[in-house]
Design a protein around this motif. Structure first.
Motif, PDB file in Angstrom:
ATOM      1  N   LYS A 108       0.867  -1.178   0.000  1.00 48.97           N
ATOM      2  CA  LYS A 108       0.000   0.000   0.000  1.00 48.97           C
ATOM      3  C   LYS A 108       0.905   1.231   0.000  1.00 48.97           C
ATOM      4  O   LYS A 108       1.830   1.330   0.812  1.00 48.97           O
ATOM      5  N   ALA A 109       0.607   2.127  -0.926  1.00 49.14           N
ATOM      6  CA  ALA A 109       1.461   3.307  -1.013  1.00 49.14           C
ATOM      7  C   ALA A 109       0.653   4.573  -0.803  1.00 49.14           C
ATOM      8  O   ALA A 109      -0.535   4.644  -1.157  1.00 49.14           O
ATOM      9  N   LEU A 110       1.312   5.549  -0.215  1.00 47.88           N
ATOM     10  CA  LEU A 110       0.709   6.873  -0.087  1.00 47.88           C
ATOM     11  C   LEU A 110       1.401   7.731  -1.149  1.00 47.88           C
ATOM     12  O   LEU A 110       2.621   7.874  -1.130  1.00 47.88           O
ATOM     13  N   VAL A 111       0.625   8.215  -2.107  1.00 50.28           N
ATOM     14  CA  VAL A 111       1.207   9.040  -3.167  1.00 50.28           C
ATOM     15  C   VAL A 111       0.885  10.501  -2.842  1.00 50.28           C
ATOM     16  O   VAL A 111      -0.279  10.901  -2.824  1.00 50.28           O
ATOM     17  N   TYR A 112       1.930  11.256  -2.553  1.00 51.29           N
ATOM     18  CA  TYR A 112       1.762  12.660  -2.139  1.00 51.29           C
ATOM     19  C   TYR A 112       2.203  13.519  -3.317  1.00 51.29           C
ATOM     20  O   TYR A 112       3.360  13.479  -3.723  1.00 51.29           O
ATOM     21  N   ASP A 113       1.264  14.244  -3.892  1.00 49.74           N
ATOM     22  CA  ASP A 113       1.540  14.980  -5.134  1.00 49.74           C
ATOM     23  C   ASP A 113       1.332  16.479  -4.910  1.00 49.74           C
ATOM     24  O   ASP A 113       0.203  16.938  -4.743  1.00 49.74           O
ATOM     25  N   LEU A 114       2.425  17.223  -4.875  1.00 49.89           N
ATOM     26  CA  LEU A 114       2.345  18.673  -4.675  1.00 49.89           C
ATOM     27  C   LEU A 114       3.019  19.353  -5.862  1.00 49.89           C
ATOM     28  O   LEU A 114       4.231  19.312  -6.014  1.00 49.89           O
ATOM     29  N   GLY A 115       2.183  19.929  -6.718  1.00 46.10           N
ATOM     30  CA  GLY A 115       2.713  20.573  -7.917  1.00 46.10           C
ATOM     31  C   GLY A 115       2.773  22.080  -7.738  1.00 46.10           C
ATOM     32  O   GLY A 115       2.859  22.585  -6.615  1.00 46.10           O
ATOM     33  N   GLY A 116       2.716  22.812  -8.870  1.00 50.94           N
ATOM     34  CA  GLY A 116       2.780  24.258  -8.798  1.00 50.94           C
ATOM     35  C   GLY A 116       1.480  24.845  -8.238  1.00 50.94           C
ATOM     36  O   GLY A 116       1.506  25.771  -7.438  1.00 50.94           O
ATOM     37  N   GLY A 117       0.352  24.283  -8.682  1.00 53.27           N
ATOM     38  CA  GLY A 117      -0.918  24.877  -8.268  1.00 53.27           C
ATOM     39  C   GLY A 117      -1.912  23.902  -7.678  1.00 53.27           C
ATOM     40  O   GLY A 117      -3.028  24.288  -7.326  1.00 53.27           O
ATOM     41  N   THR A 118      -1.556  22.649  -7.575  1.00 55.74           N
ATOM     42  CA  THR A 118      -2.508  21.673  -7.048  1.00 55.74           C
ATOM     43  C   THR A 118      -1.830  20.715  -6.090  1.00 55.74           C
ATOM     44  O   THR A 118      -0.634  20.450  -6.199  1.00 55.74           O
TER      45      THR A 118
ATOM     46  N   VAL B  83      -2.077   4.883   9.532  1.00 57.78           N
ATOM     47  CA  VAL B  83      -0.725   5.225   9.076  1.00 57.78           C
ATOM     48  C   VAL B  83       0.157   3.970   9.034  1.00 57.78           C
ATOM     49  O   VAL B  83       0.930   3.749   8.099  1.00 57.78           O
ATOM     50  N   ALA B  84      -0.038   3.109  10.042  1.00 59.60           N
ATOM     51  CA  ALA B  84       0.816   1.919  10.142  1.00 59.60           C
ATOM     52  C   ALA B  84       0.605   0.938   8.986  1.00 59.60           C
ATOM     53  O   ALA B  84       1.436   0.051   8.770  1.00 59.60           O
ATOM     54  N   ASP B  85      -0.510   1.079   8.257  1.00 57.88           N
ATOM     55  CA  ASP B  85      -0.767   0.153   7.137  1.00 57.88           C
ATOM     56  C   ASP B  85       0.012   0.533   5.883  1.00 57.88           C
ATOM     57  O   ASP B  85       0.048  -0.218   4.909  1.00 57.88           O
ATOM     58  N   ILE B  86       0.578   1.724   5.873  1.00 51.95           N
ATOM     59  CA  ILE B  86       1.262   2.206   4.662  1.00 51.95           C
ATOM     60  C   ILE B  86       2.665   1.600   4.575  1.00 51.95           C
ATOM     61  O   ILE B  86       3.417   1.598   5.545  1.00 51.95           O
ATOM     62  N   ASP B  87       2.979   1.072   3.402  1.00 51.98           N
ATOM     63  CA  ASP B  87       4.301   0.462   3.211  1.00 51.98           C
ATOM     64  C   ASP B  87       5.296   1.444   2.628  1.00 51.98           C
ATOM     65  O   ASP B  87       6.492   1.338   2.856  1.00 51.98           O
ATOM     66  N   GLU B  88       4.793   2.340   1.771  1.00 54.79           N
ATOM     67  CA  GLU B  88       5.732   3.315   1.223  1.00 54.79           C
ATOM     68  C   GLU B  88       5.063   4.640   0.886  1.00 54.79           C
ATOM     69  O   GLU B  88       3.842   4.705   0.726  1.00 54.79           O
ATOM     70  N   VAL B  89       5.893   5.651   0.819  1.00 55.75           N
ATOM     71  CA  VAL B  89       5.413   6.997   0.526  1.00 55.75           C
ATOM     72  C   VAL B  89       6.120   7.446  -0.745  1.00 55.75           C
ATOM     73  O   VAL B  89       7.348   7.403  -0.812  1.00 55.75           O
TER      74      VAL B  89
ATOM     75  N   ILE C 289       8.154   6.563   7.659  1.00 55.97           N
ATOM     76  CA  ILE C 289       8.768   5.971   6.461  1.00 55.97           C
ATOM     77  C   ILE C 289       9.500   7.072   5.699  1.00 55.97           C
ATOM     78  O   ILE C 289       8.936   8.156   5.494  1.00 55.97           O
ATOM     79  N   GLN C 290      10.716   6.785   5.262  1.00 60.88           N
ATOM     80  CA  GLN C 290      11.424   7.781   4.443  1.00 60.88           C
ATOM     81  C   GLN C 290      10.805   7.808   3.052  1.00 60.88           C
ATOM     82  O   GLN C 290      10.796   6.797   2.349  1.00 60.88           O
TER      83      GLN C 290
END
Ligand code: AMP
Length: 604
Positions: A170-180, A311-317, A339-340
């Motif tokens: 399970k991954a947490l995908v954190y997407d921070l762009g210029g405007g979104t 949070v503990a269920d997440i394997d990677e970020v 997680i790094q």
């Protein structure tokens, strides 16, 4: 080759196009070696169509002839004005897609007919349909509309494939762009990637960070040069320069503790030119953007709740979007998840790469592998800070984290601890442990001749590692520029082939843990356990610091003769403290004994 299916990241601020050729992913260069096309469309002076950097550059002067951020309007039944004509959002997006298609055709030397285009996970059916339509207007058959977090997960999956660690995660995908901004929780199982939940704010991004720096500069211009907000706003060219300088400073602050905004002849006041020269520290910058980052961390919780996960269920970020290069982002994400975060695939390109991988799979090709040169170890230094609730002089401060793509360079600021401190010793370690003494020391050097000023003199430490694994460490006194450096050859391969484990084993054996190899046993026997163990040494150093602290208190009230004795014996303790990191503490203990005697005498 005309069977190729390209992958397109049609972004709010920037767009990219990638393709798989001969089992390798290529993100196609747009111009001047840069694979990024600003998602901006405009009409030039002579009514020629401008797409990309040229359109972006004219925005400040001709906003009426320029369209930015059309992605925000996708799916709306609206018309956008460009010159004297009106277009639907899909038509404007089609102009961007067509430009990308042409660039890809020139690059491949063959026509391109099919594409996978990515959209945010939160896009509605109407927005997806409008995106598909844009592709069709541009002459592309859109074989798949792919969620951006899915694309990112595919790119990282392909990288894991390269290191042979593919398994359900399970991954947490954190997407921070210029405007979104958006965060998604995805489930990756074999070849299937599924978005479980998504949350975000499509009006939050790196542009807001720029604006905070601009406000900071405008405040400075007002208080120091008397330039009011109206004067500033009346000069769009100056504001455009300020915007560019702010973005450059923001980007610099991702790698360095300070950045300078320097713009000559920015404004005019009473006929005289006004120059801007303003330093901003990362600390000040982080205070400015903290509310935004906090909002994104709150969104992480909302997404997790939506996916019925903890949070503990997440394997990677996984990090996506240019603004995730802001160190505060990965720092807070790591604090939250433990997680790094992965940032080794270029966060600007990873969505287009995932789209190309999907395209190749649909075209019947094998999943390519993504190979990236990263440093397998963390490099850093030690500093006085709090460890396990106590002040401790060997806290590990990582500068270049493992899995950072190389070449890489990072700098941080440190401060002298004592008044009139004219020397600092810079230690260089490789490892992960919070206690630097548990890591491997790979170098050290002294910076001597510092200015005699009160404690808190800033020293900037700069680590850079090149493609061959050569690590350069430079330390400079910020106010004087005084500089010392060392080069450590082959920092990366130094502890390969199990040598790192061996070294760790040796250290552990000194603590009486684990079985001891012959070599380690030899080391442990070299002196008595208490004298050579890092733990014993640590205790001694903590006691030494306590003694120095007490001495400094008494120094204020001591008579002239006593002061001299005190200063001499404090210096002796300080001198003995640093070099004894892993060696014999006898000298330090003797110096501490003398200082303790002086203190005893003064106290009574
Ligand atoms: P994207 O929309 O993903 O292309 O991200 C663009 C945003 O990322 C812009 O606000 C850029 O200024 C920002 N950005 C790019 N590089 C960096 C960097 N090294 N540090 C911080 N922000 C960056």
């Amino acid at each position: 080759m005309s069977n190729v299916i390209v992958g397109i990241d049609l972004g709010t601020t920037n767009s990219e196009i990638a393709v798989v050729r001969n089992g390798r992913i290529e993100v196609i260069e747009i111009e001047n070696g840069v694979p990024i096309l600003p998602s901006v469309v405009g009409l030039g002076e002579d009514n020629t169509l401008l797409v990309g950097a040229a359109a972006r550059n004219q925005y400040v002067l001709h906003p009426e002839r320029t369209i930015r951020s059309v992605k925000r309007r996708m799916g709306e039944a609206t018309r956008l004005t460009l010159g004297d004509k009106q277009y639907s959002p899909s038509e404007i997006s089609a102009m961007i897609l067509l430009r990308l298609k042409k660039i890809a055709e020139a690059h491949l030397g063959a026509p391109v007919h099919r594409a996978v285009i990515t959209v945010p996970a939160y896009f509605s059916d109407a927005q997806r349909q409008a995106t598909r339509e844009a592709g069709e207007i541009a002459g592309l058959e859109v074989v798949r509309i792919l969620n951006e977090p899915t694309a990112a997960a595919l790119a990282y999956g392909a990288q894991r494939g390269a290191s042979g660690q593919a398994k359900a995660r399970k991954a947490l995908v954190y997407d921070l762009g210029g405007g979104t901004f958006d965060v998604s929780i995805v489930n990756m199982e074999g070849d299937v990637v599924e978005v479980l939940a998504s949350h975000g704010n499509n009006a939050l991004g790196g542009d807001d960070f720029d604006r905070r720096i601009i406000d900071f500069a405008l405040d400075h211009l007002r208080t120091v040069h008397g330039i009011d907000a109206e004067t500033a706003a009346a000069s769009p060219t100056a504001m455009a320069r300020l915007q560019r300088a702010a973005e450059a400073a923001k980007i610099a602050l991702s790698d360095r503790p300070y950045a300078t905004l320097a713009e000559e002849f920015l404004f005019e006041k009473n006929g005289a030119p006004v120059h801007l020269s303003l330093e901003i520290s990362r600390h000040e910058y982080e205070e400015m953007i903290e509310p935004y980052i906090t909002e994104t961390m709150d969104a992480v919780h909302v997404a997790l709740t939506g996916a019925h996960l903890a949070v503990a269920d997440i394997d990677e970020v996984l990090l996506v979007g240019g603004a995730t290069r802001t160190p505060m982002v990965s720092r807070l994400l790591e604090a939250l998840t433990g997680i790094q975060p992965h940032g080794e695939i270029d966060p600007d390109l990873c969505v287009a790469m995932g789209a190309a991988i999907q395209g190749e799979t649909i075209a019947g090709g094998a999943t390519p592998t993504v190979l990236i040169d990263v440093t397998p170890y963390t490099f850093g230094t030690s500093s006085l800070a709090i460890l396990d609730g106590r002040e401790y002089p060997y806290c590990f401060v990582p500068l270049i984290r493992k899995n950072t793509p190389i070449p890489a360079s990072r700098s941080e600021v440190f401060y002298t601890v004592f008044d009139n401190q004219d020397v600092v010793e810079v230690m260089v370690y490789q490892g992960e442990a919070p206690d630097a003494l548990d890591n491997i020391e790979i170098g050290r050097f002294k910076v001597e001749g510092l200015r005699k000023v009160p404690a808190g003199n800033p020293i900037v430490l700069d680590f850079s590692i090149d493609i061959n694994g050569i690590l350069q460490v430079r330390a400079s006194e910020k106010k004087s520029g005084l500089e010392y450096a060392i080069t450590i050859d082959n920092a990366i391969s130094r502890f390969e082939e199990g040598k790192l484990d061996e070294a760790r084993g040796r250290i552990r054996s000194m603590f009486g843990e684990d079985s001891v190899s012959d070599e380690a046993a030899g080391t442990a026997q070299a002196g008595s356990q208490a004298e050579v163990s890092p733990l014993g040494h640590r205790r001694t150093v903590v006691e030494a610091l306590a003694l120095i602290e007490k001495a400094e208190r008494l120094l204020k009230t001591a008579g002239a003769d006593d002061r001299e004795d005190l200063i001499d014996s404090m210096e002796a303790v300080r001198d003995a403290m640093a070099p004894a990191a892993t060696g014999d503490d006898t000298v330090l203990q003797q110096a501490m004994g003398t200082l303790a005697d002086v203190l005893y005498y003064l106290d009574n």
